[in-house]
Every structure is written in structure tokens, then in C-alpha cells.
Design a protein around this motif. Structure first.
Motif, PDB file in Angstrom:
ATOM      1  N   GLU A 203      47.749  -9.818  22.506  1.00  0.00           N
ATOM      2  CA  GLU A 203      47.039  -9.113  23.574  1.00  0.00           C
ATOM      3  C   GLU A 203      46.508 -10.096  24.620  1.00  0.00           C
ATOM      4  O   GLU A 203      46.648  -9.863  25.828  1.00  0.00           O
ATOM      5  CB  GLU A 203      45.882  -8.300  22.983  1.00  0.00           C
ATOM      6  CG  GLU A 203      45.244  -7.360  23.975  1.00  0.00           C
ATOM      7  CD  GLU A 203      44.221  -6.448  23.317  1.00  0.00           C
ATOM      8  OE1 GLU A 203      43.209  -6.151  23.982  1.00  0.00           O
ATOM      9  OE2 GLU A 203      44.437  -6.033  22.169  1.00  0.00           O
ATOM     10  N   VAL A 204      45.922 -11.203  24.172  1.00  0.00           N
ATOM     11  CA  VAL A 204      45.432 -12.216  25.107  1.00  0.00           C
ATOM     12  C   VAL A 204      46.603 -12.795  25.910  1.00  0.00           C
ATOM     13  O   VAL A 204      46.500 -12.989  27.134  1.00  0.00           O
ATOM     14  CB  VAL A 204      44.659 -13.328  24.364  1.00  0.00           C
ATOM     15  CG1 VAL A 204      44.388 -14.528  25.263  1.00  0.00           C
ATOM     16  CG2 VAL A 204      43.363 -12.776  23.792  1.00  0.00           C
ATOM     17  N   ALA A 205      47.719 -13.044  25.243  1.00  0.00           N
ATOM     18  CA  ALA A 205      48.890 -13.579  25.935  1.00  0.00           C
ATOM     19  C   ALA A 205      49.399 -12.607  26.996  1.00  0.00           C
ATOM     20  O   ALA A 205      49.769 -13.023  28.110  1.00  0.00           O
ATOM     21  CB  ALA A 205      49.998 -13.897  24.938  1.00  0.00           C
ATOM     22  N   SER A 206      49.413 -11.331  26.703  1.00  0.00           N
ATOM     23  CA  SER A 206      49.887 -10.358  27.699  1.00  0.00           C
ATOM     24  C   SER A 206      48.921 -10.287  28.887  1.00  0.00           C
ATOM     25  O   SER A 206      49.363 -10.119  30.030  1.00  0.00           O
ATOM     26  CB  SER A 206      50.093  -8.980  27.070  1.00  0.00           C
ATOM     27  OG  SER A 206      48.874  -8.401  26.710  1.00  0.00           O
TER      28      SER A 206
ATOM     29  N   VAL B 106      49.733 -13.395  30.974  1.00  0.00           N
ATOM     30  CA  VAL B 106      51.006 -13.221  31.685  1.00  0.00           C
ATOM     31  C   VAL B 106      50.805 -12.292  32.885  1.00  0.00           C
ATOM     32  O   VAL B 106      51.299 -12.564  33.994  1.00  0.00           O
ATOM     33  CB  VAL B 106      52.101 -12.674  30.733  1.00  0.00           C
ATOM     34  CG1 VAL B 106      53.321 -12.190  31.494  1.00  0.00           C
ATOM     35  CG2 VAL B 106      52.483 -13.727  29.705  1.00  0.00           C
ATOM     36  N   LYS B 107      50.080 -11.216  32.696  1.00  0.00           N
ATOM     37  CA  LYS B 107      49.812 -10.275  33.783  1.00  0.00           C
ATOM     38  C   LYS B 107      49.029 -10.954  34.900  1.00  0.00           C
ATOM     39  O   LYS B 107      49.349 -10.789  36.096  1.00  0.00           O
ATOM     40  CB  LYS B 107      49.050  -9.060  33.260  1.00  0.00           C
ATOM     41  CG  LYS B 107      48.794  -7.990  34.284  1.00  0.00           C
ATOM     42  CD  LYS B 107      48.057  -6.822  33.647  1.00  0.00           C
ATOM     43  CE  LYS B 107      47.717  -5.795  34.717  1.00  0.00           C
ATOM     44  NZ  LYS B 107      46.918  -4.707  34.179  1.00  0.00           N
ATOM     45  N   ALA B 108      48.022 -11.746  34.540  1.00  0.00           N
ATOM     46  CA  ALA B 108      47.216 -12.451  35.538  1.00  0.00           C
ATOM     47  C   ALA B 108      48.061 -13.462  36.316  1.00  0.00           C
ATOM     48  O   ALA B 108      47.920 -13.596  37.536  1.00  0.00           O
ATOM     49  CB  ALA B 108      46.037 -13.143  34.871  1.00  0.00           C
ATOM     50  N   ILE B 109      48.949 -14.151  35.647  1.00  0.00           N
ATOM     51  CA  ILE B 109      49.830 -15.131  36.313  1.00  0.00           C
ATOM     52  C   ILE B 109      50.765 -14.414  37.282  1.00  0.00           C
ATOM     53  O   ILE B 109      50.957 -14.852  38.413  1.00  0.00           O
ATOM     54  CB  ILE B 109      50.611 -15.963  35.278  1.00  0.00           C
ATOM     55  CG1 ILE B 109      49.661 -16.901  34.525  1.00  0.00           C
ATOM     56  CG2 ILE B 109      51.735 -16.755  35.935  1.00  0.00           C
ATOM     57  CD1 ILE B 109      50.291 -17.612  33.354  1.00  0.00           C
TER      58      ILE B 109
END
Length: 170
Positions: free
Chosen positions: A143-146, A149-152
Motif C-alpha cells: 500500500e505504501v509503495a502504491s 508510485v502514484k505520487a511520483i
């Protein structure tokens, strides 16, 4: 009367001869059967086998408990939020599991031992708890990784291709 006594004596002689013949035949046939002799020091052989068996049981129990200890240590670290070296735990669990599997294969006859069965059941419960906590941590990392990725993606986008979709509410 003498005839009766003579007949009785002949019958007795015949019975004795018959029993001697049966004894001789039995002795001849007994020679073909295995002879069971008492084992001198037989109790010592049984005690030695029990000692070997108890050594095997102790060794297998020690391997199960080592594996359970590693799993408990990892579970406690995950629950308390301590920093964890997952590579170290993975390597230690793998080595311990390999030892356990090898001992179980070599000593399958010990699978019926009550103490071993109970230890394996406790290990199974600890492994299930460990799996559950690892899965929870894995889900959190995903969840943190997604989110990252969304923020990037949002930071890199200049809105050229996403402007119309954002205006349409998509």
C-alpha cells in the motif's frame, strides 16, 4: 484272565512304542524349527535401543524447538516494530527448516511419538501466526509503495495527457 493281561501288556507296549516313535519324529521335525534361546544381556540390548530412540527423539525435539524459537523471534520483532534483517531471518529459518526436514525423513518412525506430535503442532501454530503478521506487513508495504508510485506519477506529469480526464472527472 491271562489272555486279558497279555492283551493289555501288548496294548501298553504298543502305546509306549507309538509314543517313542512320536517323540523321535517330533525331535526330528523340531530340528528344522528355529530354536529360541535366551539372549544373555537381552535387557541391555533393549535399553541400548531405548537410549538410541530417546537420543533421536531429543535431537528431533531440539531441531523443532530451534525452528520455533527463530519464528517466535521474528514474530516478536514484527509485532513490536523493531528493525528486522529479513535476509538473516530468512536464512536462519531456511537452515533450521532444512535440518528439521532431514531429521524427520531419517526418523519417520518417530512421527508417532506424542511429544514430537505436540511440538510440531505448537510449531505449526507459531508459523501460522508468523505468516499472518508477515502478510499484514507485506500488505502495508504494498500500500505504501502504491502511494509512492502514484505520487511520483503525479509529480512527473505536466497535465498534458491527464488534463481532459481530470476535467471529465475520470
Amino acid at each position: 484272565m491271562q489272555a486279558q493281561e497279555g492283551a493289555a501288556a501288548m496294548a501298553m507296549d504298543q502305546a509306549v512304542a507309538d509314543s517313542e516313535m512320536m517323540t523321535t519324529e517330533a525331535a526330528a521335525s523340531d530340528a528344522l524349527l528355529p530354536v529360541l534361546l535366551p539372549i544373555v544381556g537381552g535387557e541391555a540390548v533393549v535399553e541400548a535401543a531405548d537410549t538410541v530412540r530417546s537420543d533421536e527423539v531429543r535431537g528431533l525435539l531440539a531441531a523443532i524447538r530451534r525452528l520455533a524459537s527463530i519464528v517466535e523471534e521474528e514474530t516478536a520483532a514484527l509485532e513490536t516494530g523493531r528493525k528486522i534483517d529479513f535476509d538473516d531471518f530468512s536464512a536462519r529459518k531456511s537452515r533450521s527448516m532444512l535440518e528439521f526436514v532431514r531429521l524427520m525423513r531419517a526418523r519417520m518412525h518417530l512421527g508417532g511419538e506424542v511429544e514430537i506430535t505436540e511440538e510440531i503442532q505448537r510449531l505449526r501454530e507459531k508459523l501460522e501466526r508468523n505468516r499472518s503478521i508477515l502478510e499484514m506487513h507485506y500488505d502495508a508495504v504494498r500500500e505504501v509503495a502504491s502511494i509512492i508510485v502514484k505520487a511520483i506519477k503525479e509529480a512527473e506529469s505536466d497535465g498534458t495527457y491527464t488534463g481532459r480526464a481530470a476535467q471529465d472527472g475520470k
